[in-house]
Design an enzyme around this catalytic site. Structure first.
Site, PDB file in Angstrom:
ATOM      1  N   ALA A 180      -2.883   3.032  -8.595  1.00 46.50           N
ATOM      2  CA  ALA A 180      -2.185   3.911  -7.475  1.00 46.50           C
ATOM      3  C   ALA A 180      -1.551   3.081  -6.517  1.00 46.50           C
ATOM      4  O   ALA A 180      -1.702   1.995  -6.403  1.00 46.50           O
ATOM      5  CB  ALA A 180      -3.304   4.628  -6.737  1.00 46.50           C
ATOM      6  N   LYS A 181      -0.613   3.496  -5.859  1.00 48.42           N
ATOM      7  CA  LYS A 181       0.207   2.634  -4.894  1.00 48.42           C
ATOM      8  C   LYS A 181       0.889   3.303  -3.770  1.00 48.42           C
ATOM      9  O   LYS A 181       1.168   4.533  -4.101  1.00 48.42           O
ATOM     10  CB  LYS A 181       1.301   1.983  -5.452  1.00 48.42           C
ATOM     11  CG  LYS A 181       1.724   0.575  -4.838  1.00 48.42           C
ATOM     12  CD  LYS A 181       0.653  -0.634  -5.169  1.00 48.42           C
ATOM     13  CE  LYS A 181       1.321  -1.804  -4.396  1.00 48.42           C
ATOM     14  NZ  LYS A 181       0.231  -2.988  -4.801  1.00 48.42           N
ATOM     15  N   ALA A 182       0.905   2.863  -2.573  1.00 51.81           N
ATOM     16  CA  ALA A 182       1.678   3.512  -1.605  1.00 51.81           C
ATOM     17  C   ALA A 182       2.696   2.701  -0.745  1.00 51.81           C
ATOM     18  O   ALA A 182       2.499   1.592  -0.878  1.00 51.81           O
ATOM     19  CB  ALA A 182       0.393   4.204  -0.591  1.00 51.81           C
TER      20      ALA A 182
END
Length: 381
Positions: free
Chosen positions: A73-75
């Site tokens: 995941a990444k933001a």
């Protein structure tokens, strides 16, 4: 966004905004077959959903590559991290994601965010589990202060050097970027007996063929930041020349896509260790392989931060802080073993190390997807 989807993910893309601060942001949860989504959050005026999705996929392979049970995941927050309104934008971002954080995603640190920012996230949501990478004073594992990612980069270089028959002791090293990864890599390279001959920042490239005084560099960096390349004294080259100086080891540890196909044909190093995420283009990877230049892929080389994040995830609600000595020992053991495995497998298959490393990670993710019933029997994955 539909164009981003393939057999692996993303499973979820959430886009948020805030009219008062002008913040725009995105969370990409790529694949959770091996565990909940975990990855860093970056803040940049130019960040895009496609960029965040690409980095989330790297996290999927990185967690699987080190065989730890979290998902990719990444933001990203489209905002200037130098703005006086940074904290307001960050608080707005995590408020908008309160449905996902920390139930589906736990924030970590990436470009533009600091340990204090991780503490702000915890404060805004009133939950110690909302972010990792917080200051040690709050019970966190301070990645940047410890230099875990850069430490791991140097450890993988040492392991790779042994595989290709190059002694790291006395080897010349050029490091692009002297931020959270670069300074710690330089420190560890010096401890391992290598000679750091070039480091770069946005101010230019400090170069000394006979070797830089790393201890003095670190002292000056603490005071001067990026201007260290000028305050140190000595020859300062134009940005980008650090990729092509005479050195046995090249460490691109700044931003993505810096090593193009053309530049790959001019690299003088015998070993490239990817400290940054995605620093070499696919075409450049092929050129380096054809030239016999070994490459340690990013999701192997810079996974020290991931290992430390694993410790931090376990400690989020604990009254006890993980011991740095245990973190460093685990990083060294896991990353050295992975490096040897990937280089040997790439030679056996006669493929690039990126292909070998990705196949290793994909095999682990695919097995998890099959066990969870996430793959169709008709397609078999």
């Amino acid at each position: 966004m539909f164009e981003l989807i393939d057999e692996w993910g993303p499973e979820k893309v959430v886009v948020v905004s805030d009219s008062r601060t002008g913040m725009r942001g995105a969370l990409v949860i790529d694949n959770t077959a091996r565990g909940m989504g975990k990855g860093g959050t970056r803040m940049s005026p130019t960040v895009s959903v496609a960029e965040v999705a690409r980095l989330a996929r790297v996290m999927t392979w990185k967690w699987a590559g080190v065989d730890l049970f979290y998902g990719g995941a990444k933001a990203g927050i489209r905002f200037d991290p130098a703005s006086p309104d940074k904290e307001a934008a960050l608080r707005a971002f995590v408020r908008r994601l309160s449905n996902e954080v920390p139930r589906e995603y736990v924030l970590g640190l990436d470009m533009g965010l600091t340990e204090r920012d991780a503490a702000i996230v915890q404060d805004e949501l009133g939950d110690r589990g909302a972010a990792v990478g917080t200051p040690a004073e709050l019970g966190g594992v301070p990645y940047d202060e410890l230099g875990v990612t850069g430490f791991g980069v140097a450890e993988t270089a040492c392991a790779a050097s042994a595989v290709i028959g190059v002694s790291l002791a006395g080897a010349r090293v050029s490091i692009q970027g002297f931020g959270a990864v670069g300074w710690a890599a330089a420190k560890r390279f010096a401890e391992l007996g290598a000679s750091v001959v070039a480091v770069s920042t946005v101010e230019g490239v400090l170069h000394d063929p006979s070797g830089l005084d790393v201890a003095r560099l670190l002292e000056l960096r603490a005071v001067d930041g990026d201007a260290v390349v000028r305050s140190y004294g000595g020859s300062v080259l134009a940005p980008g020349e650090e990729l092509l100086v005479d050195a046995e080891v090249l460490v691109p540890a700044a931003v993505q896509d810096v090593l193009s196909e053309e530049l790959a044909g001019q690299v003088k190093a015998r070993l490239v260790v990817e400290g940054a995420n995605l620093p070499t283009t696919p075409a450049a990877q092929r050129v380096l392989a054809e030239r016999g230049i070994a490459v340690v892929p990013d999701f192997v080389a810079n996974a020290g931060g991931v290992v430390a994040a694993g410790f931090a995830m376990d400690a989020r609600y604990s009254a006890f802080r993980p011991e740095p000595a245990e973190i460093f020992a685990t990083i060294s053991a896991k990353l050295r073993a992975n490096t040897e495995l990937v280089l040997v497998e790439a030679a056996r298959q006669r493929c690039t190390t990126h292909v070998a490393a990705r196949e290793l990670a994909q095999g682990r993710v695919r097995t998890a997807m099959e066990l969870r019933g996430r793959l169709s029997r008709r397609t078999g994955g």
